[in-house]
Design a protein around this motif. Structure first.
Motif, PDB file in Angstrom:
ATOM      1  N   THR A 127      -6.049  15.263  11.557  1.00 20.88           N
ATOM      2  CA  THR A 127      -4.594  15.399  11.532  1.00 20.88           C
ATOM      3  C   THR A 127      -4.074  15.365  12.961  1.00 20.88           C
ATOM      4  OG1 THR A 127      -2.749  16.651  10.582  1.00 20.88           O
ATOM      5  CG2 THR A 127      -4.481  17.925  11.654  1.00 20.88           C
ATOM      6  N   SER A 128      -2.869  14.868  13.125  1.00 19.86           N
ATOM      7  CA  SER A 128      -2.317  14.733  14.470  1.00 19.86           C
ATOM      8  C   SER A 128      -1.634  16.021  14.917  1.00 19.86           C
ATOM      9  CB  SER A 128      -1.315  13.578  14.520  1.00 19.86           C
ATOM     10  OG  SER A 128      -0.241  13.814  13.638  1.00 19.86           O
ATOM     11  N   ALA A 129      -1.556  16.190  16.225  1.00 20.70           N
ATOM     12  CA  ALA A 129      -0.750  17.237  16.854  1.00 20.70           C
ATOM     13  C   ALA A 129       0.549  16.584  17.293  1.00 20.70           C
ATOM     14  CB  ALA A 129      -1.486  17.828  18.055  1.00 20.70           C
ATOM     15  N   ILE A 258       3.071   3.555   4.550  1.00 18.35           N
ATOM     16  CA  ILE A 258       4.119   4.512   4.177  1.00 18.35           C
ATOM     17  C   ILE A 258       3.674   5.928   4.522  1.00 18.35           C
ATOM     18  CG2 ILE A 258       5.024   3.075   2.302  1.00 18.35           C
ATOM     19  CD1 ILE A 258       3.483   5.050   0.380  1.00 18.35           C
ATOM     20  N   ASN A 259       4.648   6.771   4.805  1.00 16.71           N
ATOM     21  CA  ASN A 259       4.401   8.188   5.037  1.00 16.71           C
ATOM     22  C   ASN A 259       4.816   8.957   3.786  1.00 16.71           C
ATOM     23  OD1 ASN A 259       4.299  10.868   5.825  1.00 16.71           O
ATOM     24  ND2 ASN A 259       5.341  10.549   7.780  1.00 16.71           N
ATOM     25  N   GLY A 282      -1.266  -3.277  -1.003  1.00 13.83           N
ATOM     26  CA  GLY A 282      -1.995  -3.569   0.226  1.00 13.83           C
ATOM     27  C   GLY A 282      -1.519  -2.786   1.434  1.00 13.83           C
ATOM     28  N   LEU A 283      -0.892  -1.635   1.219  1.00 10.48           N
ATOM     29  CA  LEU A 283      -0.355  -0.834   2.316  1.00 10.48           C
ATOM     30  C   LEU A 283      -1.264   0.337   2.652  1.00 10.48           C
ATOM     31  CD1 LEU A 283       3.420  -0.642   1.299  1.00 10.48           C
ATOM     32  CD2 LEU A 283       2.283  -2.312   2.786  1.00 10.48           C
ATOM     33  N   GLN A 284      -1.186   0.772   3.901  1.00 14.52           N
ATOM     34  CA  GLN A 284      -1.895   1.968   4.328  1.00 14.52           C
ATOM     35  C   GLN A 284      -1.086   3.218   3.975  1.00 14.52           C
ATOM     36  OE1 GLN A 284      -3.846   1.921   8.266  1.00 14.52           O
ATOM     37  NE2 GLN A 284      -3.101  -0.182   8.458  1.00 14.52           N
ATOM     38  N   ILE A 285      -1.761   4.363   4.050  1.00 16.40           N
ATOM     39  CA  ILE A 285      -1.162   5.620   3.604  1.00 16.40           C
ATOM     40  C   ILE A 285      -1.313   6.680   4.675  1.00 16.40           C
ATOM     41  CG2 ILE A 285      -1.418   7.526   1.940  1.00 16.40           C
ATOM     42  CD1 ILE A 285      -2.507   5.254   0.015  1.00 16.40           C
ATOM     43  N   MET A 286      -0.244   7.415   4.902  1.00 12.37           N
ATOM     44  CA  MET A 286      -0.331   8.610   5.723  1.00 12.37           C
ATOM     45  C   MET A 286       0.395   9.729   5.005  1.00 12.37           C
ATOM     46  SD  MET A 286       2.410   8.137   8.872  1.00 12.37           S
ATOM     47  CE  MET A 286       2.079   9.805   9.437  1.00 12.37           C
ATOM     48  N   ALA A 307      -6.013   9.217   2.592  1.00  9.95           N
ATOM     49  CA  ALA A 307      -5.121   8.839   3.691  1.00  9.95           C
ATOM     50  C   ALA A 307      -5.831   8.111   4.823  1.00  9.95           C
ATOM     51  CB  ALA A 307      -4.421  10.077   4.233  1.00  9.95           C
ATOM     52  N   ASP A 308      -5.110   7.161   5.421  1.00  7.04           N
ATOM     53  CA  ASP A 308      -5.572   6.489   6.632  1.00  7.04           C
ATOM     54  C   ASP A 308      -5.179   7.283   7.878  1.00  7.04           C
ATOM     55  OD1 ASP A 308      -6.492   3.757   5.473  1.00  7.04           O
ATOM     56  OD2 ASP A 308      -4.478   4.026   4.637  1.00  7.04           O
ATOM     57  N   HIS A 309      -4.058   8.015   7.791  1.00  2.86           N
ATOM     58  CA  HIS A 309      -3.569   8.835   8.896  1.00  2.86           C
ATOM     59  C   HIS A 309      -2.972  10.112   8.317  1.00  2.86           C
ATOM     60  CE1 HIS A 309      -3.934   5.260  11.449  1.00  2.86           C
ATOM     61  NE2 HIS A 309      -3.254   4.600  10.525  1.00  2.86           N
ATOM     62  N   LEU A 310      -3.059  11.196   9.083  1.00  3.44           N
ATOM     63  CA  LEU A 310      -2.525  12.479   8.629  1.00  3.44           C
ATOM     64  C   LEU A 310      -1.688  13.139   9.719  1.00  3.44           C
ATOM     65  CD1 LEU A 310      -5.607  14.046   6.803  1.00  3.44           C
ATOM     66  CD2 LEU A 310      -3.501  13.235   5.736  1.00  3.44           C
ATOM     67  N   ASP A 311      -0.588  13.735   9.283  1.00  2.00           N
ATOM     68  CA  ASP A 311       0.259  14.521  10.179  1.00  2.00           C
ATOM     69  C   ASP A 311       0.663  15.789   9.431  1.00  2.00           C
ATOM     70  OD1 ASP A 311       1.880  15.324  12.295  1.00  2.00           O
ATOM     71  OD2 ASP A 311       3.616  14.225  11.534  1.00  2.00           O
TER      72      ASP A 311
END
Length: 348
Positions: A127-129, A258-259, A282-286, A307-311
């Protein structure tokens, strides 16, 4: 089912400034659903994107809908969803109920949600800061504070400063001085740029090694995303432009991802639909968050293997979070083995 709601106020260790303003505290809603001696917990946090959802309205709407659910059980998912749809319940209020229903079912079955869904926790990305808009030195110091908390492997920098893109660039360069080696950096402009600035910044940010750009253009400017998509060397994600699964097909030809935020989607049920819709397109997920406590962020963490990205860091910036759930392990937010959401009160 018996439903009661309470409010609780949480305060941020560091106020967060984005292109739309600054927030230092939030009064959220705790929903407790009781049935057959088992409690399911959910959370609603207020936000103002799209249809404003202030705390007072969330409480009122939940109190008004509770009598209609009294004769149902937590297994009556379709009937409950229809009632909430017919009542045009705000999405954050729907989220509180949906989380409580999932929590109840997991506790009834004695299993955590991630295990019920057959997911793998070792697939969870860091997860991001989050670093809010500020002076370059204050932004640099904010990252140093985050790194004292945990070895974060991802950093999300809020840009879209009212002072313009030159101020954005100076702030990012200051933050980059402290970014750990190998950590990924992403940018969220919260709709603070116009098309020309978005195109210009996409090229500059690509030279800085940034991973992706989130919501460069304001909600309502989705038509301009086509040109940005054509010219940007970086992937484009949307947040404010995408609330639920119905929005995704309209965006699929102009964004890369998409977030998903539980408060926008209406809970875990719709978040799952969004995941499958996005993947089909075909979209990435966060996953992202508002001023959510550990209760809502733990709920989202159960879907994190998708998820591909997490916040999901909002609760980590609270000085008085009343809940504890998923744990931060090597920069990753990992749900535990307790049944349901696996969330407990800090004091009993």
């Amino acid at each position: 089912m018996q439903i009661r709601v309470e409010t609780f106020t949480v305060h941020k260790r560091f106020a967060l400034t984005i292109s739309r303003g600054t927030s230092a505290e939030s009064t959220n809603v705790w929903l407790i659903l009781e049935h057959d001696g088992i409690e399911g917990w959910g959370e609603a946090s207020p936000f103002s994107v799209g249809r404003p959802q202030p705390t007072e309205e969330l409480v009122l709407q939940l109190q008004q809908i509770a009598p209609q659910l009294k004769s149902l059980t937590p297994f009556d998912q379709q009937r409950i969803e229809q009632i909430l749809t017919d009542a045009n319940l705000p999405s954050a209020a729907q989220t509180a109920l949906d989380l409580a229903l999932h929590d109840w079912r997991g506790k009834y079955l004695g299993l955590p949600l991630w295990k019920l869904w057959g997911l793998e926790r070792d697939r969870i990305v860091p997860t991001s800061a989050t670093i809010g808009i500020s002076s370059p030195e204050a932004a640099r110091q904010r990252l140093l504070h985050w790194l004292q908390l945990a070895p974060f492997q991802a950093v999300k920098v809020k840009l879209g400063s009212p002072s313009g893109i030159m101020a954005d660039q100076e702030m990012l360069k200051a933050v980059q001085q402290e970014v750990p080696k190998g950590a990924k950096v992403s940018i969220d402009a919260n709709g603070g740029w116009n098309l020309a600035d978005s195109i210009s910044m996409s090229h500059w940010l690509a030279e800085q090694g940034v991973t992706y750009i989130e919501q460069p253009l304001d909600k309502g400017q989705e038509s301009d995303l086509l040109e940005l998509y054509r010219q940007s060397p970086l992937p484009i994600f949307v947040d404010e432009s995408c609330f639920d699964s119905r929005d995704i097909p309209k965006l699929a030809d102009r964004v890369h991802g998409i977030n998903i935020k539980l408060m926008k989607s209406g809970g875990l049920s719709e978040a799952l639909r969004m995941i499958h819709t996005a993947k089909a397109c075909g979209l990435q997920i966060m996953f992202g968050c508002y001023s959510d406590s550990a209760l809502a962020n733990t709920a989202a963490a159960h879907l994190a293997p998708f998820a591909d990205h997490l916040d999901l860091d909002s609760h980590l910036n609270l000085i008085d979070d009343p809940f504890v759930g998923a744990s931060l392990e090597n920069g990753c937010l990992v749900p535990n083995d307790l049944p349901g959401l696996g969330v407990q009160r800090v004091h009993g």
